[in-house]
Structures are given as structure tokens and as C-alpha cells.
Design an enzyme around this catalytic site. Structure first.
Site, PDB file in Angstrom:
ATOM      1  N   LEU A 226      10.791 -19.889  -2.654  1.00  0.00           N
ATOM      2  CA  LEU A 226       9.805 -19.223  -2.443  1.00  0.00           C
ATOM      3  C   LEU A 226       8.147 -19.649  -3.071  1.00  0.00           C
ATOM      4  CD1 LEU A 226       8.866 -17.258  -0.632  1.00  0.00           C
ATOM      5  CD2 LEU A 226       9.387 -15.944  -2.929  1.00  0.00           C
TER       6      LEU A 226
ATOM      7  N   ASP B 223       0.770  -1.300  -0.573  1.00  0.00           N
ATOM      8  CA  ASP B 223      -0.018   0.346  -0.112  1.00  0.00           C
ATOM      9  C   ASP B 223       0.871   1.111  -0.040  1.00  0.00           C
ATOM     10  OD1 ASP B 223      -2.068   1.152  -0.357  1.00  0.00           O
ATOM     11  OD2 ASP B 223      -1.990   1.168   2.140  1.00  0.00           O
TER      12      ASP B 223
ATOM     13  N   HIS C 134       1.973   3.081  -8.624  1.00  0.00           N
ATOM     14  CA  HIS C 134       2.396   1.525  -8.897  1.00  0.00           C
ATOM     15  C   HIS C 134       2.712   1.250  -9.898  1.00  0.00           C
ATOM     16  CE1 HIS C 134      -1.934   2.281  -7.111  1.00  0.00           C
ATOM     17  NE2 HIS C 134      -2.243   2.450  -8.566  1.00  0.00           N
TER      18      HIS C 134
END
Ligand code: IPE
Ligand code: IPE
Ligand code: MG
Length: 235
Positions: free
Chosen positions: A126, A16, A33
Site C-alpha cells: 500500500l 473525524d 485522538h
């Protein structure tokens, strides 16, 4: 990096603050963004390197459709760029999953998501969950619907449903619950992220805006996590 420290098995990040980062610079929100997307790649690589097993990032919520069309389009285009580039990152050994209601996304995005999942399915590093059109309530609701269908088909007896079985209807089926949730940007709320899985998560809120977030910020959150005393209701 010494790996004898207490690392969370599953980290969640609410990415955020992109809009505020751009606003501070007099730039359109989209610019935030774009930088946020590269932060995401940098942090993913770092988590993989230090041996985090699961990372879930919140990229787009079920509520984010309320934003101006131009901004939604820009986010979807960033997602396309990421997906197009995914093949070039095979060496990183990251197993990628998309979680959320993907059925309403553009067909080309859905297809690239499936390809990306298929191509990385055998990877052993991962496990990365990218939450797109994701909402915790939506996830629980679709799980309830699928469970009800299985019950109606006599595949499962409602009275015998356990928490572990219910978890297997969630998008994160088969994965451990999130241990640490990091939210940059100064907001102190979940905003519908991993509601079921976060029952006993530790939370670290930071003021840094996501585009400014770096490996040091992650290390700080991991240190904080290691200092917490998790009791899970015990003493
Ligand atoms: C997070 O940054 C990215 C998405 C929700 C897609 P924001 O766009 O929410 O940034 P702020 O909160 O407006 O600064
Ligand atoms: C949460 O951020 C969703 C993502 C980061 C993708 P928002 O910016 O949408 O959350 P609110 O509106 O501040 O709660
Ligand atoms: Mg926000």
C-alpha cells in the site's frame, strides 16, 4: 478475501469524530485522538491486506491550528509516537508519504518524516499518504506558485499546461485521483480535503465516530462504492 470485486484504487479517509467520542465518555479530547491513532493503524493494515493501492488519511488540516494549544501538542505527540514506531512496521511493506506544508512542523518531526519516507520508499505494498498541515486550497496554491516559477524559468509554456501536468505539481504527483472518500462522524463536507483530486470521487458518509471505526465499517463503504454507477460525465 475474494479480490474479484470492484475495489477503489485510491481511498481517502477524513478521520473525524475523535473529540465527540471522548466527550461522550467524559474524557479529554486528547483521549479520542489517541484511540483514533490506533484506529488509523488498524485500518491502514487492513487496506494493505485487501489490496488497496493508495490510501490518503487526513490527520491534521491547515485549519486545525485554531484548536487549543494543548490539543495541537497532543496530536503532534501522537504523530511523534507513530514516527518513532514506524521502523517496527517494516514487514508490513507500506510505502509512507507525508502530504501538506510540512515546513512549519517541529524540526524533529520533519526529520522523522523524511526518514520514514526514505526507509519505506522501496516498499511495494500500500502507498499511504498521511496529510498533515494539509489543505486542498493550500496545495493548489503552492502548485500554482511552483508552476509560475517554472514558467518564468522557461521550463514550461503556460498556454500548453495540461491537467495532467498541473497534477504533477500537487503533493500527490504520480498517483491516481482518489476514487472513494469516506467521512465518518456524520459530517457531510470535505473540509478542504483533496479538492483537485476529488473531482470525480464517490463519497460515503457514515455516522460512526472515527475511534469506533473498524474493518466492518470500511467493508460497508467498499460495498457501497462497488454499487455506485460512475459515469464520469458519460451515459
Ligand atoms: C478529527 O477529530 C481529528 C482532527 C481533526 C485532528 P476531531 O477532533 O475533529 O473530532 P470532533 O469532530 O471534534 O468530534
Ligand atoms: C477535518 O476535520 C480535518 C481532519 C479530520 C484532520 P475537522 O473536524 O477539522 O473539520 P470541520 O471543522 O468539522 O469541518
Ligand atoms: Mg471534527
Amino acid at each position: 478475501m475474494a479480490n474479484d470485486r470492484l475495489l477503489p484504487q485510491h481511498v481517502g479517509i477524513i478521520m473525524d469524530g475523535n473529540g465527540r467520542w471522548a466527550k461522550k465518555r467524559g474524557l479529554p479530547r486528547q483521549a479520542g485522538h489517541k484511540v483514533g491513532a490506533s484506529t488509523f493503524q488498524k485500518i491502514t493494515r487492513y487496506c494493505n491486506k485487501i489490496g488497496i493501492q493508495y490510501l490518503t488519511v487526513y490527520a491534521f488540516s491547515t485549519e486545525n491550528w485554531k484548536r487549543p494549544q494543548e490539543e495541537v501538542d497532543a496530536i503532534m505527540n501522537l504523530l511523534r509516537s507513530f514516527l518513532k514506531d514506524a521502523k517496527n512496521h517494516r514487514a508490513e511493506n507500506v510505502k509512507t508519504h507525508f502530504i501538506g506544508d510540512l515546513t512549519v512542523l517541529a524540526p524533529d518531526i520533519q526529520e522523522m518524516m523524511r526518514d520514514c519516507e526514505r526507509e519505506s520508499a522501496g516498499f511495494t505494498g500500500l502507498t499511504l499518504n498521511i496529510a498533515v498541515n494539509y489543505g486542498g486550497r493550500d496545495e493548489i496554491l503552492q502548485a500554482a506558485k511552483r508552476f509560475a516559477a517554472d514558467a518564468a524559468a522557461h521550463k514550461i509554456v503556460p498556454d500548453e499546461l495540461t491537467q495532467a501536468q498541473f497534477s504533477s505539481y500537487l503533493y500527490t504527483a504520480g498517483q491516481p485521483d482518489v476514487d472513494l472518500i469516506i467521512r465518518p462522524s456524520g459530517e457531510m463536507r470535505l473540509s478542504n480535503f483533496l479538492l483537485w483530486q476529488a473531482a470525480y470521487a464517490e463519497y460515503v458518509f457514515m455516522d460512526t465516530l472515527w475511534p469506533d471505526f473498524n474493518e466492518k465499517c470500511l467493508e460497508k463503504a467498499l460495498e457501497e462504492f462497488a454499487r455506485r454507477n460512475r459515469r464520469f460525465g458519460g451515459v
